[in-house]
Design a protein around this motif. Structure first.
Motif, PDB file in Angstrom:
ATOM      1  N   PHE A  55       0.830  -1.208   0.000  1.00 14.08           N
ATOM      2  CA  PHE A  55       0.000   0.000   0.000  1.00 14.08           C
ATOM      3  C   PHE A  55       0.864   1.258   0.000  1.00 14.08           C
ATOM      4  N   GLY A  56       1.927   1.290   0.817  1.00 17.95           N
ATOM      5  CA  GLY A  56       2.816   2.452   0.850  1.00 17.95           C
ATOM      6  C   GLY A  56       3.540   2.662  -0.466  1.00 17.95           C
ATOM      7  N   TRP A  57       3.973   1.561  -1.085  1.00 13.98           N
ATOM      8  CA  TRP A  57       4.655   1.663  -2.380  1.00 13.98           C
ATOM      9  C   TRP A  57       3.709   2.222  -3.440  1.00 13.98           C
ATOM     10  N   LEU A  58       2.471   1.725  -3.466  1.00 13.51           N
ATOM     11  CA  LEU A  58       1.498   2.207  -4.453  1.00 13.51           C
ATOM     12  C   LEU A  58       1.121   3.664  -4.198  1.00 13.51           C
ATOM     13  N   LEU A  59       1.003   4.043  -2.941  1.00 14.77           N
ATOM     14  CA  LEU A  59       0.641   5.430  -2.623  1.00 14.77           C
ATOM     15  C   LEU A  59       1.728   6.397  -3.080  1.00 14.77           C
ATOM     16  N   ALA A  60       2.995   6.018  -2.875  1.00 16.07           N
ATOM     17  CA  ALA A  60       4.096   6.873  -3.317  1.00 16.07           C
ATOM     18  C   ALA A  60       4.098   7.012  -4.834  1.00 16.07           C
ATOM     19  N   ARG A  61       3.847   5.914  -5.560  1.00 19.92           N
ATOM     20  CA  ARG A  61       3.813   5.977  -7.032  1.00 19.92           C
ATOM     21  C   ARG A  61       2.598   6.754  -7.524  1.00 19.92           C
ATOM     22  N   PHE A  62       1.495   6.664  -6.798  1.00 18.30           N
ATOM     23  CA  PHE A  62       0.313   7.438  -7.173  1.00 18.30           C
ATOM     24  C   PHE A  62       0.590   8.936  -7.067  1.00 18.30           C
ATOM     25  N   TYR A  63       1.316   9.332  -6.016  1.00 15.07           N
ATOM     26  CA  TYR A  63       1.664  10.748  -5.864  1.00 15.07           C
ATOM     27  C   TYR A  63       2.577  11.206  -7.001  1.00 15.07           C
ATOM     28  N   CYS A  64       3.542  10.366  -7.381  1.00 15.10           N
ATOM     29  CA  CYS A  64       4.428  10.713  -8.499  1.00 15.10           C
ATOM     30  C   CYS A  64       3.632  10.861  -9.794  1.00 15.10           C
ATOM     31  N   ALA A  65       2.665   9.950 -10.022  1.00 10.71           N
ATOM     32  CA  ALA A  65       1.831  10.033 -11.224  1.00 10.71           C
ATOM     33  C   ALA A  65       0.968  11.295 -11.206  1.00 10.71           C
ATOM     34  N   PHE A  66       0.471  11.672 -10.031  1.00  9.74           N
ATOM     35  CA  PHE A  66      -0.331  12.894  -9.919  1.00  9.74           C
ATOM     36  C   PHE A  66       0.484  14.131 -10.294  1.00  9.74           C
ATOM     37  N   VAL A  67       1.744  14.185  -9.847  1.00  6.58           N
ATOM     38  CA  VAL A  67       2.606  15.325 -10.174  1.00  6.58           C
ATOM     39  C   VAL A  67       2.846  15.393 -11.687  1.00  6.58           C
ATOM     40  N   VAL A  68       3.064  14.238 -12.314  1.00  2.00           N
ATOM     41  CA  VAL A  68       3.274  14.218 -13.760  1.00  2.00           C
ATOM     42  C   VAL A  68       2.026  14.685 -14.496  1.00  2.00           C
ATOM     43  N   LEU A  69       0.849  14.178 -14.098  1.00  2.00           N
ATOM     44  CA  LEU A  69      -0.404  14.561 -14.757  1.00  2.00           C
ATOM     45  C   LEU A  69      -0.696  16.041 -14.560  1.00  2.00           C
ATOM     46  N   GLN A  70      -0.286  16.595 -13.423  1.00  2.00           N
ATOM     47  CA  GLN A  70      -0.527  18.001 -13.149  1.00  2.00           C
ATOM     48  C   GLN A  70       0.145  18.901 -14.180  1.00  2.00           C
ATOM     49  N   THR A  71       1.395  18.591 -14.538  1.00  2.00           N
ATOM     50  CA  THR A  71       2.102  19.397 -15.547  1.00  2.00           C
ATOM     51  C   THR A  71       1.765  18.938 -16.963  1.00  2.00           C
ATOM     52  N   LEU A  72       1.472  17.640 -17.143  1.00  2.00           N
ATOM     53  CA  LEU A  72       1.164  17.131 -18.478  1.00  2.00           C
ATOM     54  C   LEU A  72      -0.127  17.719 -19.022  1.00  2.00           C
ATOM     55  N   HIS A  73      -1.139  17.843 -18.180  1.00  2.00           N
ATOM     56  CA  HIS A  73      -2.417  18.349 -18.703  1.00  2.00           C
ATOM     57  C   HIS A  73      -2.292  19.819 -19.114  1.00  2.00           C
ATOM     58  N   LEU A  74      -1.471  20.603 -18.391  1.00  2.00           N
ATOM     59  CA  LEU A  74      -1.261  21.996 -18.808  1.00  2.00           C
ATOM     60  C   LEU A  74      -0.433  22.070 -20.090  1.00  2.00           C
ATOM     61  N   ALA A  75       0.538  21.179 -20.233  1.00  2.00           N
ATOM     62  CA  ALA A  75       1.311  21.150 -21.476  1.00  2.00           C
ATOM     63  C   ALA A  75       0.413  20.830 -22.667  1.00  2.00           C
ATOM     64  N   LEU A  76      -0.488  19.864 -22.512  1.00  2.00           N
ATOM     65  CA  LEU A  76      -1.402  19.500 -23.611  1.00  2.00           C
ATOM     66  C   LEU A  76      -2.374  20.637 -23.918  1.00  2.00           C
ATOM     67  N   LEU A  77      -2.871  21.316 -22.879  1.00  2.00           N
ATOM     68  CA  LEU A  77      -3.782  22.441 -23.104  1.00  2.00           C
ATOM     69  C   LEU A  77      -3.095  23.571 -23.860  1.00  2.00           C
ATOM     70  N   PHE A  78      -1.842  23.842 -23.538  1.00  2.00           N
ATOM     71  CA  PHE A  78      -1.131  24.905 -24.250  1.00  2.00           C
ATOM     72  C   PHE A  78      -0.756  24.474 -25.663  1.00  2.00           C
ATOM     73  N   ILE A  79      -0.492  23.204 -25.873  1.00  2.00           N
ATOM     74  CA  ILE A  79      -0.259  22.725 -27.245  1.00  2.00           C
ATOM     75  C   ILE A  79      -1.509  22.904 -28.079  1.00  2.00           C
ATOM     76  N   LYS A  80      -2.676  22.553 -27.512  1.00  2.00           N
ATOM     77  CA  LYS A  80      -3.952  22.755 -28.205  1.00  2.00           C
ATOM     78  C   LYS A  80      -4.187  24.239 -28.489  1.00  2.00           C
ATOM     79  N   THR A  81      -3.861  25.085 -27.499  1.00  2.00           N
ATOM     80  CA  THR A  81      -4.017  26.532 -27.686  1.00  2.00           C
ATOM     81  C   THR A  81      -3.108  27.036 -28.813  1.00  2.00           C
ATOM     82  N   THR A  82      -1.896  26.555 -28.871  1.00  2.00           N
ATOM     83  CA  THR A  82      -0.958  26.968 -29.921  1.00  2.00           C
ATOM     84  C   THR A  82      -1.454  26.553 -31.295  1.00  2.00           C
ATOM     85  N   ILE A  83      -1.984  25.342 -31.403  1.00  2.00           N
ATOM     86  CA  ILE A  83      -2.516  24.866 -32.695  1.00  2.00           C
ATOM     87  C   ILE A  83      -3.689  25.730 -33.140  1.00  2.00           C
ATOM     88  N   ASP A  84      -4.572  26.085 -32.196  1.00  2.00           N
ATOM     89  CA  ASP A  84      -5.702  26.953 -32.549  1.00  2.00           C
ATOM     90  C   ASP A  84      -5.226  28.343 -32.955  1.00  2.00           C
TER      91      ASP A  84
END
Length: 463
Positions: A55-84
């Motif tokens: 459980f502790g190992w999975l929780l730590a990896r979940f937090y790492c994935a959350f940090v990645v998704l936090q910046t990834l979704h903004l990167a994708l939104l700005f890529i979409k904005t640039t294309i538009d």
């Protein structure tokens, strides 16, 4: 223990009142920041019972994935904005959104890269913690590694404060101006300004800004910290080489009075900029007397004492070179992507600042981003230049010792050491470019070449 306690190992033997004890964890601040931001997974299993390890190992990896998704979704939104924007936007709007897309894309890459190489990174830091020398070989003078540690820690703290302050000022701009807008202007598939949704989106963007600023600061702060520690180890090595003759004569049981007559000679051969971080200090009379008394009971032959001291210098030099090689292995892919990102970001930030809207808050934000970008580039290239130049000065330090008085005992070792000392340490960007001052000039020249091209496109578009 007596044979090694004066070699600057793990034993906290102080040479004088101005000497410092060994630091058990040189990189506590760097590891703490990178763990907090998900670049190094938490070791939660250490604080949980065995039944909850998974459980502790999975929780730590979940937090790492959350940090990645936090910046990834903004990167994708700005890529979409640039294309538009490419279809109907102005050139200034295109470059503005493209700048943010590059920044968040690199932030996502950096987080994923350090998560992938976290085991290797922690191994490097642990090796440095275990093997570094906290002061030089005992002699009439000595240097301590404490100054390098203090400089590395201060650089990390101040640089992260600067990075976080710069990005958070951008994120807090709408609150400061009492404006019902978002700090990051990007495309959303819904109305982001409606009640409740606006607060949620604002919080996500603010968290994304914090993640992005800390991610940028962590990479460069870690690199600079390791380089500063290694430069401090070179200072320790240089003083140890300088102390070879006196150190061997001490362990051979020579009278302390005859050695103290050399203090004036040592002060005469001290040079300006002999050490990069450390300050050469005088060994206390009590330490020299204690060592002299112990050595007189079990004196060694001068040949044996000199060989042991020189072997310790060879081991220290090998440790520094191996650590720098591992540093190069870890950072050369990171530096390659970082060089490309800084080149494009520098160009776009200058162009947006020159051709974009001229509001005061926006101008302050652009100046902050531009200053942070240039500072980061300078940190990587200047530290790489220092490490390369400092790594070939071991031979110069060796000549400061009165080695010729007993050089016949270590002739073979001297030749091998001097040959190895001419192999300088290199930090590269993907094995393509050296990270040095020349690379700084090259990146700035490329960025302003792209800037000239963008200005011509803008002028043609206006016509």
């Amino acid at each position: 223990m007596f044979k090694t306690q004066f070699y600057g190992g793990k034993i906290n033997l102080l040479y004088s009142d101005t000497d410092f004890k060994r630091v058990n964890n040189l990189f506590s601040a760097q590891i703490g920041f990178m763990t907090f931001m998900g670049q190094i997974p938490f070791k939660l299993e250490k604080y949980l019972p065995k039944s909850l390890y998974t459980f502790g190992w999975l929780l730590a990896r979940f937090y790492c994935a959350f940090v990645v998704l936090q910046t990834l979704h903004l990167a994708l939104l700005f890529i979409k904005t640039t294309i538009d924007m490419l279809l109907y936007g102005k050139l200034e709007e295109i470059t503005d959104s493209l700048t943010m897309a590059i920044i968040y894309s690199f932030s996502c890459f950096a987080t994923c890269y350090w998560q992938w190489r976290s085991v290797r990174l922690v191994q490097l830091l642990q090796d440095i913690n275990n093997k570094y020398r906290h002061h030089s070989l005992v002699g009439l003078t000595f240097v301590s590694a404490r100054t390098a540690y203090r400089n590395a820690r201060n650089v990390t703290i101040y640089w992260l404060i600067a990075c976080i302050s710069g990005v958070m000022f951008w994120g807090m701009a709408p609150i400061i101006l009492h404006s019902h807008t978002l700090p990051l202007k990007c495309w959303y598939p819904f109305d982001a300004l409606q009640p409740f949704v606006y607060e949620l989106v604002y919080a996500l963007q603010l968290l994304g800004q914090l993640n992005m600023g800390t991610t940028f600061g962590n990479g460069s702060a870690l690199f600079v910290s390791i380089v500063i520690i290694m430069l401090g180890q070179f200072d320790v090595l240089f003083c140890s080489l300088k102390n070879l003759d006196v150190h061997a004569r001490l362990f051979a049981g020579e009278n302390i009075v005859s050695l103290q007559t050399q203090r004036e000679h040592y002060s005469e051969i001290s040079e300006l900029n002999q050490y990069l971080h450390a300050e050469e200090l005088q060994t206390s009379e009590d330490t020299l007397t204690l060592l002299s008394q112990k050595c007189k009971r079990e004196p060694k032959q001068i040949k044996q004492a000199l060989q042991e001291a020189f072997i310790e210098c060879v081991h220290l030099h090998r440790f520094i070179i191996e650590s720098c090689n591992m540093l190069e292995e870890l950072f050369n892919p990171y530096c390659l992507v970082k060089s490309l990102q800084i080149t494009m970001q520098l160009c776009l930030l200058v162009f947006v600042g020159v051709a974009g809207e001229g509001s005061t808050v926006r101008s302050i934000n652009l100046v902050q981003y531009l200053a942070l970008t240039l500072s980061e580039l300078l940190m990587f290239t200047y530290c790489g230049e220092l490490l390369r130049n400092h790594s070939v000065r071991s031979g110069d330090a060796f000549w400061r010792s009165d080695w010729w008085t007993h050089g016949k005992y270590i002739r073979k070792e001297i030749v091998i050491f001097l040959i190895n000392s001419q192999r300088y340490v290199r930090i590269t960007a993907g094995k393509f470019y050296l990270m040095d001052v020349e690379r700084l000039r090259s990146v700035v020249a490329q960025a302003f070449s792209f800037l000239t091209l963008l200005q011509k496109l803008a002028a043609k578009n206006n016509k």
